[in-house]
Write a protein that holds these residues in place. Structure first.
Motif, short mmCIF file in Angstrom:
data_model
loop_
_atom_site.label_atom_id
_atom_site.label_comp_id
_atom_site.label_asym_id
_atom_site.label_seq_id
_atom_site.Cartn_x
_atom_site.Cartn_y
_atom_site.Cartn_z
N ALA A 13 0.70 -1.23 0.08
CA ALA A 13 -0.02 0.09 0.00
C ALA A 13 0.83 1.25 0.01
O ALA A 13 0.21 2.44 -0.28
CB ALA A 13 -0.93 0.00 1.06
N PHE A 14 2.05 1.01 0.36
CA PHE A 14 3.05 2.23 0.30
C PHE A 14 4.46 2.02 -0.19
O PHE A 14 4.77 0.81 -0.38
CB PHE A 14 3.08 3.15 1.59
N GLU A 15 5.04 2.97 -0.81
CA GLU A 15 6.12 2.97 -1.59
C GLU A 15 7.33 2.25 -0.94
O GLU A 15 7.96 1.32 -1.33
CB GLU A 15 6.79 4.24 -2.58
N LEU A 16 7.60 2.75 0.34
CA LEU A 16 8.76 2.18 1.18
C LEU A 16 8.40 0.48 1.60
O LEU A 16 9.40 -0.05 1.85
CB LEU A 16 8.97 3.09 2.40
N GLY A 17 6.90 0.45 1.92
CA GLY A 17 6.84 -1.05 1.90
C GLY A 17 6.91 -1.67 0.95
O GLY A 17 7.43 -3.13 1.11
N ARG A 18 6.69 -1.38 -0.20
CA ARG A 18 7.27 -2.21 -1.47
C ARG A 18 8.76 -2.29 -1.65
O ARG A 18 9.24 -3.26 -2.24
CB ARG A 18 6.40 -1.49 -2.77
N VAL A 34 16.40 9.75 9.21
CA VAL A 34 17.27 10.82 9.49
C VAL A 34 17.34 11.71 8.39
O VAL A 34 17.62 11.31 7.19
CB VAL A 34 18.44 10.18 9.94
N PRO A 35 17.03 12.99 8.64
CA PRO A 35 17.14 13.90 7.24
C PRO A 35 18.43 14.20 6.83
O PRO A 35 19.14 14.72 7.79
CB PRO A 35 16.39 15.32 7.74
N LEU A 36 18.80 13.62 5.93
CA LEU A 36 20.36 13.70 5.25
C LEU A 36 20.37 14.10 3.97
O LEU A 36 19.59 13.95 3.11
CB LEU A 36 21.21 12.51 5.16
N GLY A 37 20.99 15.19 3.58
CA GLY A 37 21.26 16.04 2.33
C GLY A 37 19.85 16.32 1.76
O GLY A 37 19.41 16.33 0.71
N GLY A 38 18.83 16.82 2.64
CA GLY A 38 17.43 17.34 2.37
C GLY A 38 16.53 16.05 2.20
O GLY A 38 15.36 16.35 1.82
N ARG A 39 16.92 14.92 2.27
CA ARG A 39 15.93 13.82 2.17
C ARG A 39 15.99 12.96 3.40
O ARG A 39 17.02 12.76 4.06
CB ARG A 39 16.42 12.91 1.05
N PRO A 40 14.76 12.38 3.58
CA PRO A 40 14.70 11.58 4.74
C PRO A 40 15.39 10.13 4.58
O PRO A 40 14.84 9.60 3.41
CB PRO A 40 13.24 11.07 5.00
N THR A 41 16.32 9.66 5.15
CA THR A 41 17.20 8.62 5.00
C THR A 41 16.48 7.50 6.08
O THR A 41 16.91 7.58 7.19
CB THR A 41 18.60 8.89 5.06
N PRO A 42 16.09 6.33 5.42
CA PRO A 42 15.48 5.32 6.33
C PRO A 42 16.77 4.45 6.85
O PRO A 42 17.68 4.04 5.90
CB PRO A 42 14.54 4.59 5.71
N PHE A 43 17.03 4.10 8.20
CA PHE A 43 17.77 3.33 8.44
C PHE A 43 17.07 1.80 9.12
O PHE A 43 16.37 1.86 9.94
CB PHE A 43 18.62 3.56 9.81
N LEU A 81 19.63 3.69 3.57
CA LEU A 81 18.73 3.62 2.35
C LEU A 81 18.60 5.01 1.73
O LEU A 81 18.06 5.80 2.51
CB LEU A 81 17.51 3.13 2.50
N GLU A 82 19.15 5.21 0.50
CA GLU A 82 19.19 6.45 -0.04
C GLU A 82 17.84 6.34 -1.16
O GLU A 82 18.02 5.38 -2.29
CB GLU A 82 20.28 6.60 -0.76
N TRP A 83 16.79 7.10 -1.18
CA TRP A 83 15.59 6.94 -1.95
C TRP A 83 14.96 8.12 -2.29
O TRP A 83 15.33 9.11 -1.67
CB TRP A 83 14.68 5.88 -1.47
N GLU A 87 7.32 9.81 -4.44
CA GLU A 87 6.33 8.92 -4.61
C GLU A 87 5.50 8.18 -3.39
O GLU A 87 4.44 7.59 -3.72
CB GLU A 87 6.78 7.77 -5.38
N ASP A 88 6.16 8.32 -2.34
CA ASP A 88 5.44 7.83 -1.04
C ASP A 88 4.61 8.64 -0.35
O ASP A 88 5.04 9.62 0.65
CB ASP A 88 6.50 7.29 -0.04
N THR A 89 3.51 8.66 -0.71
CA THR A 89 2.38 9.71 -0.11
C THR A 89 2.36 9.42 1.27
O THR A 89 2.15 10.48 2.23
CB THR A 89 1.03 9.53 -0.66
N LEU A 90 2.32 8.28 1.95
CA LEU A 90 2.06 7.94 3.45
C LEU A 90 3.21 8.33 4.08
O LEU A 90 3.17 9.49 5.04
CB LEU A 90 2.26 6.46 3.64
N PHE A 91 4.69 8.50 3.68
CA PHE A 91 5.65 8.58 4.39
C PHE A 91 6.06 10.15 4.52
O PHE A 91 6.31 11.00 5.30
CB PHE A 91 7.03 8.21 4.22
N ARG A 92 5.42 10.72 3.22
CA ARG A 92 5.43 12.22 2.94
C ARG A 92 4.33 12.93 3.81
O ARG A 92 4.81 14.16 4.48
CB ARG A 92 5.11 12.35 1.34
#
Length: 218
Positions: A13-18, A34-43, A81-83, A87-92
């Motif tokens: 149902a969401f991009e990161l889950g896929r 963690v916000p790195l380089g202007g993007r949220p970086t998942p660990f 993870l750098e992504w 496209e992920d409306t849930l995490f956004r």
């Protein structure tokens, strides 16, 4: 008043889950964002016996630019993870609405989240969002992390309380570590991964019902 919500969402149902979907009985734990380089970086953390297939699968997604190992411990590897989250409306929505991700873990089918909302109004807006998006979100529990409601053990369940106490008494948080999650798992007849999740959830609950209360005090 803050409110904590435990919910589940299908992995598809969401991009990161896929992206983080893992085949078989494996499980992926999202440690933090963690916000790195202007993007949220998942660990994310995965077991060693599934990590190769997991990394290969993650690299195939077009929104992923890189996944790199950071450290290993107790049979698990932690990855950054750098992504592209556009496209992920849930995490956004979670990031933009100042919703705090306390805990998240998923399998091939479903992900479970524990989220802290700054107010009931924010929670209502989030519910309107996933209903409009037709996301199959299941709310498992909603509660206010207030001292009167937390009870004498600050909201900890009996297994959480016993495992945390045993871990502290036997040096799990000491340097060098006096006991491993595998040994704790033997003590409580659960897997080492289940021990890790129980400790994490217990600490989150304890902090939410103690330290975090200072934010709401006048």
């Amino acid at each position: 008043m803050t409110v904590i919500v435990e919910l589940t969402v299908p992995s598809e149902a969401f991009e990161l889950g896929r992206i983080l979907s893992i085949e078989g009985p494996g499980r992926v734990t999202l440690e933090t964002m963690v916000p790195l380089g202007g993007r949220p970086t998942p660990f994310v953390r995965v077991r060693h016996d599934v990590r190769d297939e997991f990394v290969q699968s993650v690299r195939k997604h077009p929104t992923v630019s890189d996944i790199r190992p950071l450290n290993t411990h107790d049979g698990e590897t932690l990855y950054a993870l750098e992504w592209d989250p556009s496209e992920d409306t849930l995490f956004r929505t979670i990031l933009e609405d100042d919703i705090v991700l306390l805990e998240a873990a998923g399998s091939a089918d479903r992900w479970g989240f524990e989220l802290r909302f700054p107010s009931h109004e924010t929670l209502s807006e989030f519910q309107e969002f996933y209903l409009e998006q037709n996301l199959d979100v299941t709310i498992d529990r909603i509660y206010n992390p207030t001292k009167p409601d937390a009870g004498p053990w600050y909201g900890l369940t009996s297994p959480q309380r016993e495992t945390l106490a045993h871990a502290v008494e036997h040096g799990y948080y000491s340097l060098p570590r006096g006991i491993s999650t595998k040994e704790l798992g033997v003590e409580f007849d659960i897997s080492d991964q289940a021990v890790t999740e129980r400790l994490r959830r217990g600490i989150t609950t304890l902090v939410s019902n103690t330290i975090s209360q200072l934010e709401d005090e006048p």
